[in-house]
Design a protein around this motif. Structure first.
Motif, short mmCIF file in Angstrom:
data_model
loop_
_atom_site.label_atom_id
_atom_site.label_comp_id
_atom_site.label_asym_id
_atom_site.label_seq_id
_atom_site.Cartn_x
_atom_site.Cartn_y
_atom_site.Cartn_z
N ARG A 455 -35.34 -44.12 -15.53
CA ARG A 455 -35.88 -42.79 -15.30
C ARG A 455 -36.89 -42.80 -14.16
O ARG A 455 -36.86 -41.94 -13.28
N VAL A 456 -37.79 -43.77 -14.16
CA VAL A 456 -38.90 -43.74 -13.21
C VAL A 456 -38.56 -44.43 -11.91
O VAL A 456 -38.90 -43.94 -10.83
N LYS A 457 -37.91 -45.56 -11.99
CA LYS A 457 -37.64 -46.32 -10.77
C LYS A 457 -36.23 -46.10 -10.26
O LYS A 457 -35.91 -46.48 -9.14
N GLY A 458 -35.38 -45.54 -11.14
CA GLY A 458 -33.99 -45.32 -10.74
C GLY A 458 -33.22 -46.62 -10.55
O GLY A 458 -32.27 -46.67 -9.78
N GLU A 459 -33.66 -47.69 -11.21
CA GLU A 459 -32.98 -48.97 -11.09
C GLU A 459 -32.65 -49.50 -12.46
O GLU A 459 -33.33 -49.16 -13.43
N PRO A 460 -31.65 -50.33 -12.56
CA PRO A 460 -31.40 -50.97 -13.85
C PRO A 460 -32.46 -52.04 -14.13
O PRO A 460 -33.21 -52.45 -13.24
N TRP A 461 -32.52 -52.46 -15.36
CA TRP A 461 -33.49 -53.49 -15.76
C TRP A 461 -32.89 -54.86 -15.45
O TRP A 461 -31.73 -55.12 -15.73
N PHE A 462 -33.70 -55.74 -14.84
CA PHE A 462 -33.22 -57.09 -14.55
C PHE A 462 -33.69 -58.05 -15.62
O PHE A 462 -34.83 -57.93 -16.09
N PRO A 463 -32.84 -58.99 -16.00
CA PRO A 463 -33.21 -59.94 -17.07
C PRO A 463 -34.53 -60.66 -16.74
O PRO A 463 -35.34 -60.93 -17.62
#
Lengths: 651, 372
Positions: A455-463
């Motif tokens: 939502r905030v960064k517009g990026e997926p979460w990285f492990p």
């Protein structure tokens, strides 16, 4: 003849019957004569009603102007009656042991009734030669002038000096409509020491004037701007009273006819302990940082310190712009309340909570071993995530990982737990949202999740970000208050109390009413064994000779559990050959030192969180602050004998 | 002995007749306006500009009166539906695009001037209703009655939505006056009144906060002496301290020391009472009563049902104005923002009122003389 017919028609109409016309037979055709009669009847009826209503008005006017004339004449004629608001006395504020934190002291102010001055501008100019009037004073006066009741006195200058009072008294005859009035001014005897909890009052601003109930604040010049003064404004303010006064043609009060006394505000007793505040402040000595201490049994905030602090008394009389700018531009940010608003990465102080999460979710057991070579590599990746100790800690179980603060163990734990489960678990301890403490302006910290990042960064979460979160770094942010609160929940083995500063209130002339601590909830689903294992490992952090905070164990007269933390201010390269030398880095980029602790372990009475900005080592710098605060509290609670050096300070 | 009143024989009388004016009514209106200017000069802090602006408005008002007096009544009857339709359209327009003033939408900005469609409705409703009822025998049957009520209710609801409760009540009462004069049965009136009382709690629900505050303050003004009750307390002091003879022109302390709020507009009656006493008020009330009686006389002498109903209702509405304003200032009624006709400072309602009197005069001077 016509009149008689008219009246009989009116009478029939009133009974609701059709009017038989004696002159013409009833026909479906239009009967103009009958309609004329009908209208005339109605018009005359209306006139009767009009005359009756006029008689009512006349009766009312005769009552007002003849019968009650004397009464209203005294209210108006030569001596007019006016209502003068009498502002209530603001409630006092004490600490938990009755030490006065906020009081009202009489000061003299210069007040002007504009209607009575004749030429207002000339009066202001002449007054400027008698007492000192700054541009700010005049501007404030003019703003207030625009919105007021007729014949209300407007304060022009507050806090006149003795000399100015004397000078004006001599010249007073030259200034009709200007008078000196004794007002009660707020004063904070302990100044900077209690400013974070107590806050301060200041002159009512234009925006506040629009928001406040105008009638309730007649005659009140100040309103709570920060801290408890703001949060409990309604309790502290009280209710305005009125003097019904007789004034002469110039508006000067001749005598008081009737009085509705104001209701003073309630006195507040806060949970904080001034002695503890002082201990914490002295322990932080000269550093930037925050200390929050909470009683885990009931959520009472025992100490709330953020350094450097400022003197709230400066704001009461209206701070001059120079001093204000100096405070605002100070690189140490004294106006910033680090305890409530400072967002810090929790660093390793997060590890006890993560350890607990690991145990509860079955990701690890107390016996699970992880080998720490000094780095951690994600499957399918080349990137090395370093441990703080380059040579590694060797084989680690939960207890050893806690006392060494091994990063690799928690990288592994975090990776297996996953960010969403981690955040959900931490949220139960109050991370990521305001604690709901009874103070304005609390920051909420940040608990990242996959959804948040998208939502905030517009990026997926990285492990890899999960690993960083596993050592309390990265996006994760907490306030010192949140950290103390989470520690208190841990100490109370899951019992959640909303942290609070209000201990008791006292109505004027009434008894003390102590607030009942109502538990806000409970962190459930955690077995006694798991609590025990994590708390034991926290105790080992101090008691074990290899523990990161073993330095605190010396002379310890009770059982204490704690955890050190070191939070990076500045992102250092993780995988390069880089030798971290604190002394080479500018002081402002040095790590923040953190420490959380509670004691006594068997029946916790106090939980503390300490943050020292750019302090470097959590164990060496932040730990002793927590130890000093806990020592002092347990001494004051009678759980420890008081050493000789401290005895004299006791209030 | 005399067959005509003295003024009708005077030289001015013939000029007045040529201009289609009713001299007694005109003289009374001028006297009222004169008193208004006198009191306004004092209430407004002896500001000649204020009086000048009011004079200008009076000029516009008398121009409207003169213009409408020339218009024969059958034109009014013909144009009534158009005026009514235009008024409805403008009311809807106001709800959609009106300017917000004091949290209420009342004005339509026409570029040159701001116009309040509810003012037009004060005339259009009685016109329309009078036309509708005059088209069939009186008293009206149930069908005519139902249509009439609808004709009143729609604009009243639209005005109340703005929200302008004072004007809505006036427009509503002007419609009810027509119905009363048209001869609806008293039993029906009684039932409606009962229904109105029963619906008061429902109405309360729809009131805005400031309107509720006014009603509560009316019931107990002392409860908020520095807030909403201040108006009523101060106006009662002004009136009561005026006594029988008053404090004299320009000597009203309540008004001049600014204790009395809205002293030039809605509360100007209190200034009159303070400075001229009960005597001055009696004179004013006598003038108002004269206007009302003369107006009713014109209505009774009117030659068609339409003109009778129209004139009657305009006169009764005029009295409602007077009664509500004085009732409010003396603390008998809640504070609704209504001006005192011809005395209060302010333009819109003044022009409407003068236009109404213009219609009255038109009706009276366009009579066909049957004899003599």
């Amino acid at each position: 003849m016509a009149g008689k017919r008219l009246w009989s028609a009116l009478a029939r109409r009133l009974r609701g019957r059709p009017v038989p016309d004696p002159l013409r037979p009833r026909t479906p055709l239009r009967d103009h004569l009958r309609e004329t009669h009908l209208f005339t009847t109605r018009a005359v009826g209306a006139l009767v009603v009009i005359l009756l209503l006029t008689a009512v008005l006349l009766g009312r006017l005769i009552y007002l102007q003849v019968l009650a004339h004397e009464h209203y004449a005294t209210l108006s004629d030569k001596n007019r009656v006016d209502l003068v608001p009498v502002p209530p006395t603001r409630g006092l504020i004490y600490d938990r042991h009755g030490v006065l934190l906020a009081q009202n002291v009489p000061t003299f102010s210069l007040e002007v009734v504009p209607e009575q001055t004749g030429d207002l501008e000339a009066t202001l100019r002449a007054l400027g030669r008698v007492v000192r009037l700054s541009e700010a004073d005049l501007e404030r006066f003019r703003r207030r002038l625009a919105r007021r009741r007729p014949f209300a006195a407007i304060p022009l200058r507050l806090r006149l000096s003795e000399e100015e009072v004397a000078r004006f008294a001599v010249e007073r005859h030259r200034f009709p409509g200007v008078d000196i009035r004794a007002r009660l001014m707020r004063s904070y005897p302990l100044g900077p020491l209690t400013v974070r909890a107590v806050g301060y009052v200041g002159r009512i601003s234009e925006a506040e004037l629009a928001r406040l109930d105008e009638a309730a604040y007649q005659g009140t010049s100040h309103v709570g701007k920060a801290g408890v003064e703001k949060y409990y404004e309604t309790l502290l303010h009280g209710r305005v009273g009125y003097d019904q006064v007789e004034t002469n043609a110039l508006g000067r009060v001749l005598r008081v006819l009737a009085r509705k006394p104001p209701v003073p505000g309630e006195d507040l007793y806060l949970t904080i302990d001034v002695a503890l505040q002082r201990t914490a402040q002295e322990a932080l000595a000269g550093r930037r940082g925050a200390v929050v201490a909470i009683d885990p049994r009931n959520g009472e905030v025992l100490a709330l310190v953020s350094t450097p602090a400022y003197d709230p008394n400066l704001f009461v009389g209206g701070i001059d712009p120079e001093a204000y700018r100096a405070l605002r531009e100070d690189p140490d940010k004294p106006l910033f309340d680090r305890a409530l608003q400072g967002n810090y990465p929790p660093g390793s102080t997060l590890k006890p909570f993560l350890g607990l999460a690991g145990l509860v979710h079955g990701v690890v057991t107390a016996a699970t071993r992880v080998y720490c070579p000094g780095w951690y590599v994600l499957e399918g990746s080349q990137r090395r995530y370093r441990d703080w100790k380059r040579t590694g800690h060797g084989s680690m179980n939960l207890r050893r990982a806690m006392l060494h603060s091994c990063d690799v163990y928690f990288y592994d734990l975090a990776y297996n737990l996953g960010i969403d489960r981690m955040s959900a678990f931490l949220a139960r301890f109050g991370f990521g949202r305001p604690t709901g403490v009874d103070l304005p302006g609390e920051a909420s910290g940040l608990l990242p999740t996959r959804a948040w990042k998208r939502r905030v960064k517009g990026e997926p979460w990285f492990p890899g970000e999960t690993l960083i979160a596993g050592i309390g770094q990265g996006y994760l942010l907490t306030t010192p208050l949140q950290l103390a609160q989470a520690t208190a929940v841990l100490a109370a083995r899951g019992l959640v109390h909303r942290p609070r500063l209000l201990l008791a209130t006292r109505r004027p002339g009434g008894g003390l009413s102590v607030l009942d601590p109502e538990p806000a909830g409970r962190v459930t689903g955690i077995s006694e064994t798991h609590w025990q294992q994590v708390i034991a490992s926290m105790e080992a952090v101090i008691r074990n000779p290899q523990g990161t905070a073993h330095g605190l164990a010396e002379g310890l007269r009770y059982r204490m559990a704690g955890k050190t933390g070191t939070a990076q201010v500045f992102g250092l390269p993780q995988d390069e050959e880089y030798q971290y030398k604190p002394e080479e880095i500018a002081e402002r980029l040095r790590d923040h030192a953190l420490f959380i602790a509670f004691a006594p372990v068997e029946r916790p009475r106090i939980a503390v969180a300490v943050v020292v900005e750019n302090g470097g080592s959590g164990g060496r710098v932040a730990g002793p602050v927590a130890r000093a605060v806990i020592d002092r509290h347990l001494e004051r609670e009678g759980l420890l004998p008081i050493p000789d050096r401290a005895r004299g300070e006791r209030q | 002995m005399r067959r005509s009143a003295p003024w009708e024989r005077a030289r001015g009388g013939s000029l007045a007749r040529e201009l289609h004016l009713d001299l007694p009514l005109l003289v009374a209106l001028c006297l009222l306006a004169g008193i208004g200017l006198l009191v306004l000069y004092s209430a407004g802090g002896q500001d000649p500009d204020l009086v000048e602006r009011q004079l200008l408005r009076l000029g516009v008002g008398f121009a409207a009166l003169l213009a409408l007096a020339q218009l024969p009544p059958h034109h009014l009857e013909r144009w009534a539906p158009w005026a009514y339709g235009l008024g409805l359209g403008l009311l809807l327009a106001v709800l959609w695009v009106g300017d917000e003033g004091k949290g209420a939408q009342r004005w339509l900005d026409l570029g040159i001037m701001r116009f309040q469609p509810s003012e037009l409705m004060k005339l259009a409703v009685p016109l329309m209703l009078a036309r509708h009822l005059a088209a069939r025998p009186l008293p009206p049957g149930p069908r005519a009655l139902a249509i009439s009520l609808l004709l009143v209710a729609v604009p009243v609801v639209l005005i109340a939505l703005q929200p302008d409760l004072g004007t809505a009540l006036l427009v509503g009462s002007s419609g009810l006056c027509v119905l009363l004069l048209a001869g609806i049965s008293w039993r029906l009136v009684g039932l409606t009144a009962l229904g109105g009382l029963a619906s008061a709690p429902v109405l309360w629900h729809f009131l805005r906060d400031y309107q509720r505050q006014r009603v509560l303050t009316f019931l107990d003004p002392e409860s908020d002496p520095l807030g909403a009750g201040y108006h009523i307390i101060q106006s009662k002091i002004a009136l009561g301290s005026g006594g029988l003879f008053g404090k004299g022109w320009l000597n009203g302390t309540q008004a001049h020391l600014e204790f009395l709020p809205e002293r030039s507009t809605d509360f100007i009656f209190a200034v009159l009472g303070e400075e001229f006493g009960l005597i001055g008020i009696l004179l004013l009330l006598a003038l108002y009563l004269f206007v009302v009686i003369r107006g009713l006389a014109i209505a009774i002498q009117a030659q068609s049902t339409f003109t009778r109903l129209l004139c009657g209702s305009l006169v009764l509405t005029f009295f409602v104005y007077v009664f509500v304003n004085i009732g409010m200032v003396t603390g008998l009624l809640p504070v609704v923002g209504l001006p005192l006709p011809l005395i209060s400072y302010g333009g819109t309602s003044l022009v409407t009122m003068m236009a109404a009197f213009g219609m009255l005069m038109s009706v009276h001077t366009h009579r066909k003389l049957l004899s003599g």
